[in-house]
Write a protein that holds these residues in place. Structure first.
Motif: not given
Ligand code: SF4
Ligand code: FES
Length: 376
Positions: A64-88
Motif C-alpha cells: 500500500e503506497p500511501t503507507l509511505r509518509r513521503d508519498l506527496e514528496q515522491l509524487i511532486a518529484g515525478l510531477a516536477g519532471r513532467g512524468v505522469y503519475t498513477n497511484l495504485i
C-alpha cells in the motif's frame, strides 16, 4: 543485439506493507519489511534517472503506497519532471486531507481496488473488517479532489459472479474506467491457485457480460478486460514484452523486468545504487535474457504472433513448464497447454468438495516463509 529502446513505463513498488491480506496478491511470498525500503532521497534520485532515461509514466504501487509518509514528496518529484503519475491503492486508512495533498503535489490519476462489489466480500477477501466502507469514502474523496478514478476489480472464484455489480459500483462512484482483471497466478495467487480458480462456465458468462456492458457504456465508462490465462488460447504480452518498454523496482531498489522475475532461478537482479537505471536497463544480463525474439525456442521462434505476445509470460513458463524460455503454457501451441486445463479441473473438484476460501493463505509479511513451505 542492438541497444534497446528507452523504457516508457515504470512500476515503483514503494513498500510491501499493506493493511489488507489478499490471497491473490502479486507480491512475492517473501515480503520485504519496512527497514529494507529505499529512503525518500534515493527514490527521488531514482525517479530523476528514470525521467532522464525516457520514462513517461510511473505507477506508484506496493503493498500500500500511501503507507509511505513521503508519498506527496515522491509524487511532486515525478510531477516536477513532467512524468505522469498513477497511484495504485487499496484505499483503506488514508488520512483526512491526504488525497487532496496528492492532487496538489501533481498526481494525475488514482486506481482503487475493490476485492468485492459487496462489503462482505471485500472485507473477507482483504481480511480487513470495514475495508469496503473506507474504499467507498476514498472513491468519493478522489472524485471530489478532481482526480480521474479507475476502479480495479481483481476477479477470481469468490467474486466472479459480482461482475454486473462491479459495473454498477464503478458507475455510482463516478469512475472513468473499470478494470475487470482476472488475476494472474504468480506470487501469493500461485500459492492460493486451487482456492481462487473460477469455473469455466463462470468465466464464459463473465466475458459475455463485459462485452455487452462495454458496448452499452461506450463513452460513459471505459471497461478494460484482463483475460484469464488459464482459459485462453493465446497468452498476453506480459509487461508488453520482457524489458521492451517497462520495468519495475522493488521496495529495496532491486530493478526487475516484471513483478515475478525473481521466481526465475537462473537470473540475478541488480539494485539501484550499485548500478544506474540506464546501465541496468541496457546491460543487465537478466534484462537481456528474454529481450526481443532471439531467445525463443519453437514453437514461438517461427510463430506469426512472436512480436504480438512476445512468447507470453516468462514467469508462467517457469512456474508451469519449469523452463523460463519455454512457450507460455497459456498458448495452445505449448506442449504444456493441457496442464492449464488440468489445474482448472483439479481446482473445480476441490471446490465442489468444500469451501475453497477456507484454504486461503492470507498475505502476511511474517507468514510468507511458512506459507511457501506449506505449499511445497
Ligand atoms: Fe505466442 Fe509463442 Fe504461442 Fe506463438 S507459439 S502464439 S509466439 S506464445
Ligand atoms: Fe514475469 Fe510475466 S510476470 S514475465
Amino acid at each position: 543485439m542492438s541497444a534497446p529502446l528507452p523504457p516508457i513505463g515504470m512500476l515503483a513498488e514503494l513498500t510491501h506493507r499493506c493493511p489488507l491480506q489478499c490471497p491473490y496478491c502479486s507480491n512475492p511470498v517473501e515480503l520485504l519489511k519496512a527497514n529494507r525500503e529505499l529512503d525518500t532521497e534515493t527514490w527521488l534520485y531514482l525517479f530523476r534517472q528514470a525521467a532522464d532515461l525516457g520514462v513517461l509514466q510511473v505507477h506508484l504501487s506496493g503493498g500500500e503506497p500511501t503507507l509511505r509518509r513521503d508519498l506527496e514528496q515522491l509524487i511532486a518529484g515525478l510531477a516536477g519532471r513532467g512524468v505522469y503519475t498513477n497511484l495504485i491503492t487499496a484505499g483503506v486508512g488514508i488520512a483526512e486531507g491526504r488525497i487532496e495533498a496528492f492532487a496538489e503535489a501533481g498526481l494525475d490519476h488514482l486506481q482503487l481496488s475493490f476485492q468485492g462489489a459487496r462489503a462482505e466480500t471485500t472485507d473477507r477477501i482483504g481480511h480487513n473488517r470495514g475495508a469496503h466502507e473506507k474504499k467507498l469514502e476514498t472513491a468519493r474523496r478522489t472524485v471530489a479532489a478532481g482526480l480521474p478514478l479507475t476502479i480495479n476489480a481483481p476477479i477470481h472464484r469468490h467474486n466472479i459472479e459480482q461482475v454486473p455489480e462491479f459495473i454498477k459500483l464503478a458507475l455510482s462512484l463516478g469512475a472513468e474506467r473499470l478494470e475487470i482483471a482476472n488475476i494472474q497466478y504468480g506470487g501469493w495467487a500461485l500459492l492460493n491457485r486451487d482456492a481462487l480458480m473460477p469455473d469455466r462456465e463462470a468465466v464464459m458468462r463473465q466475458a459475455e457480460i463485459v462485452e455487452a456492458a462495454s458496448a452499452k457504456l461506450a463513452g460513459v465508462l471505459n471497461i478494460d478486460f484482463v483475460t484469464p490465462d488459464y482459459f485462453a488460447i493465446y497468452p498476453k504480452p506480459c509487461m508488453g514484452g520482457w524489458a521492451r518498454d517497462a520495468f519495475m523496482v522493488a521496495p529495496d531498489g532491486t530493478v526487475l523486468p516484471c513483478h515475478a522475475a525473481h521466481t526465475i532461478p537462473s537470473l540475478t537482479f541488480e539494485r539501484f545504487g550499485e548500478k544506474s537505471l540506464g546501465e541496468i536497463w541496457e546491460d543487465s544480463p537478466a534484462f537481456n535474457a528474454f529481450r526481443g525474439t532471439d531467445w525463443m525456442q519453437e514453437p514461438c521462434r517461427s510463430c506469426e504472433r512472436c512480436e504480438i505476445d512476445w512468447g507470453g509470460c516468462r514467469c508462467q513458463a517457469m512456474a508451469i513448464a519449469g523452463d523460463a524460455a519455454a512457450t507460455d503454457p497459456a498458448c495452445i501451441k505449448s506442449p504444456h497447454h493441457a496442464r492449464m486445463a488440468a489445474f482448472v479441473a483439479e481446482a473445480q473438484a476441490a471446490a465442489a468438495a468444500h469451501d475453497a476460501s477456507a484454504d486461503f493463505h492470507y498475505r502476511r509479511i511474517t507468514a510468507g516463509h511458512e506459507a511457501a513451505k506449506v505449499k511445497a
